[in-house]
Design an enzyme around this catalytic site. Structure first.
Site, PDB file in Angstrom:
ATOM      1  N   LYS A  17       0.861  -1.207   0.000  1.00 48.58           N
ATOM      2  CA  LYS A  17       0.000   0.000   0.000  1.00 48.58           C
ATOM      3  C   LYS A  17       0.881   1.235   0.000  1.00 48.58           C
ATOM      4  O   LYS A  17       2.063   1.199   0.396  1.00 48.58           O
ATOM      5  CB  LYS A  17      -0.959   0.030   1.185  1.00 48.58           C
ATOM      6  CG  LYS A  17      -0.324   0.075   2.588  1.00 48.58           C
ATOM      7  CD  LYS A  17       0.152   1.432   3.048  1.00 48.58           C
ATOM      8  CE  LYS A  17       0.752   1.377   4.464  1.00 48.58           C
ATOM      9  NZ  LYS A  17       1.649   2.478   4.813  1.00 48.58           N
ATOM     10  N   PRO A 119       9.446  -4.531   0.006  1.00 54.20           N
ATOM     11  CA  PRO A 119      10.536  -4.306   0.954  1.00 54.20           C
ATOM     12  C   PRO A 119      10.016  -4.108   2.382  1.00 54.20           C
ATOM     13  O   PRO A 119       8.901  -3.620   2.569  1.00 54.20           O
ATOM     14  CB  PRO A 119      11.215  -3.031   0.454  1.00 54.20           C
ATOM     15  CG  PRO A 119      10.599  -2.689  -0.834  1.00 54.20           C
ATOM     16  CD  PRO A 119       9.346  -3.474  -1.008  1.00 54.20           C
ATOM     17  N   ALA A 122       9.590  -0.186   5.127  1.00 50.63           N
ATOM     18  CA  ALA A 122       9.512   0.700   3.963  1.00 50.63           C
ATOM     19  C   ALA A 122       8.286   1.597   3.975  1.00 50.63           C
ATOM     20  O   ALA A 122       8.133   2.434   3.096  1.00 50.63           O
ATOM     21  CB  ALA A 122       9.513  -0.145   2.690  1.00 50.63           C
ATOM     22  N   GLY A 123       7.366   1.393   4.931  1.00 54.59           N
ATOM     23  CA  GLY A 123       6.116   2.163   4.914  1.00 54.59           C
ATOM     24  C   GLY A 123       5.159   1.672   3.838  1.00 54.59           C
ATOM     25  O   GLY A 123       4.228   2.376   3.455  1.00 54.59           O
ATOM     26  N   LEU A 124       5.377   0.434   3.366  1.00 54.46           N
ATOM     27  CA  LEU A 124       4.509  -0.134   2.330  1.00 54.46           C
ATOM     28  C   LEU A 124       3.623  -1.248   2.904  1.00 54.46           C
ATOM     29  O   LEU A 124       2.877  -1.891   2.167  1.00 54.46           O
ATOM     30  CB  LEU A 124       5.357  -0.691   1.173  1.00 54.46           C
ATOM     31  CG  LEU A 124       6.248   0.333   0.453  1.00 54.46           C
ATOM     32  CD1 LEU A 124       7.158  -0.370  -0.573  1.00 54.46           C
ATOM     33  CD2 LEU A 124       5.411   1.398  -0.255  1.00 54.46           C
ATOM     34  N   GLY A 126       4.179  -4.267   3.983  1.00 53.94           N
ATOM     35  CA  GLY A 126       4.355  -5.637   3.484  1.00 53.94           C
ATOM     36  C   GLY A 126       4.000  -6.679   4.540  1.00 53.94           C
ATOM     37  O   GLY A 126       3.268  -7.635   4.256  1.00 53.94           O
ATOM     38  N   ASP A 161      -2.367  -1.678  10.272  1.00 55.47           N
ATOM     39  CA  ASP A 161      -2.608  -1.640   8.820  1.00 55.47           C
ATOM     40  C   ASP A 161      -3.249  -2.917   8.275  1.00 55.47           C
ATOM     41  O   ASP A 161      -3.575  -2.981   7.091  1.00 55.47           O
ATOM     42  CB  ASP A 161      -1.278  -1.444   8.059  1.00 55.47           C
ATOM     43  CG  ASP A 161      -0.745  -0.030   8.191  1.00 55.47           C
ATOM     44  OD1 ASP A 161      -1.531   0.878   8.497  1.00 55.47           O
ATOM     45  OD2 ASP A 161       0.470   0.145   7.973  1.00 55.47           O
TER      46      ASP A 161
HETATM   47  O1  C5P Z   1       0.139  -1.248  14.738  1.00 54.94           O
HETATM   48  P1  C5P Z   1       1.557  -1.509  14.409  1.00 54.94           P
HETATM   49  O2  C5P Z   1       2.117  -2.681  15.169  1.00 54.94           O
HETATM   50  O3  C5P Z   1       1.841  -1.562  12.969  1.00 54.94           O
HETATM   51  O4  C5P Z   1       2.355  -0.247  14.945  1.00 54.94           O
HETATM   52  C1  C5P Z   1       3.740  -0.237  15.183  1.00 54.94           C
HETATM   53  C2  C5P Z   1       4.049   0.893  16.131  1.00 54.94           C
HETATM   54  O5  C5P Z   1       3.796   2.157  15.506  1.00 54.94           O
HETATM   55  C3  C5P Z   1       3.184   0.898  17.384  1.00 54.94           C
HETATM   56  O6  C5P Z   1       3.764   0.098  18.389  1.00 54.94           O
HETATM   57  C4  C5P Z   1       3.150   2.355  17.758  1.00 54.94           C
HETATM   58  O7  C5P Z   1       4.330   2.698  18.468  1.00 54.94           O
HETATM   59  C5  C5P Z   1       3.209   3.058  16.430  1.00 54.94           C
HETATM   60  N1  C5P Z   1       1.866   3.457  15.937  1.00 54.94           N
HETATM   61  C6  C5P Z   1       1.223   4.532  16.529  1.00 54.94           C
HETATM   62  N2  C5P Z   1      -0.014   4.893  16.091  1.00 54.94           N
HETATM   63  C7  C5P Z   1      -0.596   4.235  15.061  1.00 54.94           C
HETATM   64  C8  C5P Z   1       0.039   3.144  14.443  1.00 54.94           C
HETATM   65  C9  C5P Z   1       1.288   2.783  14.911  1.00 54.94           C
HETATM   66  O8  C5P Z   1       1.754   5.166  17.451  1.00 54.94           O
HETATM   67  N3  C5P Z   1      -1.801   4.626  14.641  1.00 54.94           N
END
Ligand code: C5P
Length: 309
Positions: A17, A119, A122-124, A126, A161
């Protein structure tokens, strides 16, 4: 997502994404941040192949797609370190399978082979996309009969995500942590060039370094431009409030931004918490030309991609 079956094996392809808009609205008491983000899937896919296990174990083997080798230590040296993908419970795909088992009491095992093209760091998304594919596929393979809402509940416990990839719409406005999905239909297809620097970034670290603005932006202008197909306004409406903290944390991002500035695209920005950077192109051939220039400038992970029509 579509599950294909042959010879007692099932396969599913799951996309990356891109965030076209991402505003951090505020910090929550659970440590997460409330967001408003516009996400579109792009046609860079991981492939997962499932074989029923003879035990109740969940096992995962990752392979860089295009390579004949497992990612063992010897092979890893020839790739950048961020291609290394964990194969244990740190991998969201394994966590998704285990979460499905504990939510349903299912005792069955599965062998998952993951062919990686998206990757990492990467902010994608995956890893989140792989997790969604596991939920979707094992619900069918194990005949669990969970509804989409039940899958979404499990998905939100795995990562912010994951839910997006279980949504049937081609794009979405995501709110809450990112797990509340408002489908976005009838938007124009977009062409992208995406480049990922060697180094990645930790999502948690980028969020920690982000200070929410007192008057947050909203996605409305971008959404209107996507609906009317106004590409120029799409370009000027791109926004990501994680970009400034990511640029502070990673010097490679400044170099990649300089390269994109020279390409004359409709607009460009970092995706999610980085480190991949994308540009919106007027057509596929502009994306291919831009990709060639980025490769010539020394970027090794460069993709030409598009969103669904
Ligand atoms: O939800 P996910 O495990 O992908 O998020 C990774 C980290 O990114 C979380 O532990 C949190 O520190 C941060 N995060 C956040 N707010 C979000 C999504 C992610 O602070 N809406």
């Amino acid at each position: 997502m579509r599950l294909r079956c042959a010879d007692q094996r099932w396969a599913v392809e799951t996309p990356a994404k891109i965030n076209l808009f991402l505003e951090v609205l505020g910090k929550r008491s659970d440590g997460y941040h409330d967001l408003e983000t516009v996400m579109v899937p792009v046609n860079v896919f991981d492939t997962l192949v499932f074989t029923e296990g003879s035990t109740s174990e969940v096992s995962l083997h990752c392979q860089f797609a295009g390579s004949a080798h497992r990612w063992d230590r010897a092979v890893a040296g020839s790739y950048s370190a961020d291609f290394l993908v964990p194969e244990g419970c740190e991998n969201l795909a394994v966590r998704a399978a285990e979460a499905l088992k504990s939510a349903t009491g299912c005792q069955r095992g599965i062998e998952i082979k993951l062919f990686k093209r998206i990757p990492s760091a990467a902010g994608l998304a995956g890893g989140s996309s792989d997790a969604a594919a596991v939920l979707f596929a094992l619900n069918r393979i194990w005949n669990l009969g969970l509804s989409r809402d039940e899958l979404l509940k499990i998905a939100s416990g795995i990562g912010s995500d994951v839910s997006f990839f279980l949504s049937p719409s081609p794009a979405a406005i995501c709110r809450g942590r990112g797990e509340i999905i408002e489908p976005l239909n009838g938007i124009s297809k977009l062409f992208f060039v995406i480049a990922k620097p060697q180094s990645g970034l930790s999502t948690a670290q980028v969020f920690r370094n982000c200070t929410p603005e007192p008057a947050p932006r909203r996605a409305g202008r971008l959404v209107d431009a996507l609906r009317t197909g106004n590409l120029a306004t799409c370009g000027t409406s791109l926004f990501n409030s994680l970009q400034a903290p990511a640029l502070e944390l990673n010097s490679e991002l400044k170099a990649i931004r300089r390269q994109f500035n020279r390409l004359g695209l409709v607009g460009h920005m970092m995706s999610g918490s980085g480190t991949s950077w994308f540009g919106i192109c007027r057509h596929r051939s502009e994306a291919m030309t831009a990709a060639a220039k980025l490769r010539a400038a020394g970027f090794r992970q460069v993709f030409v991609a598009e969103s669904p029509p």
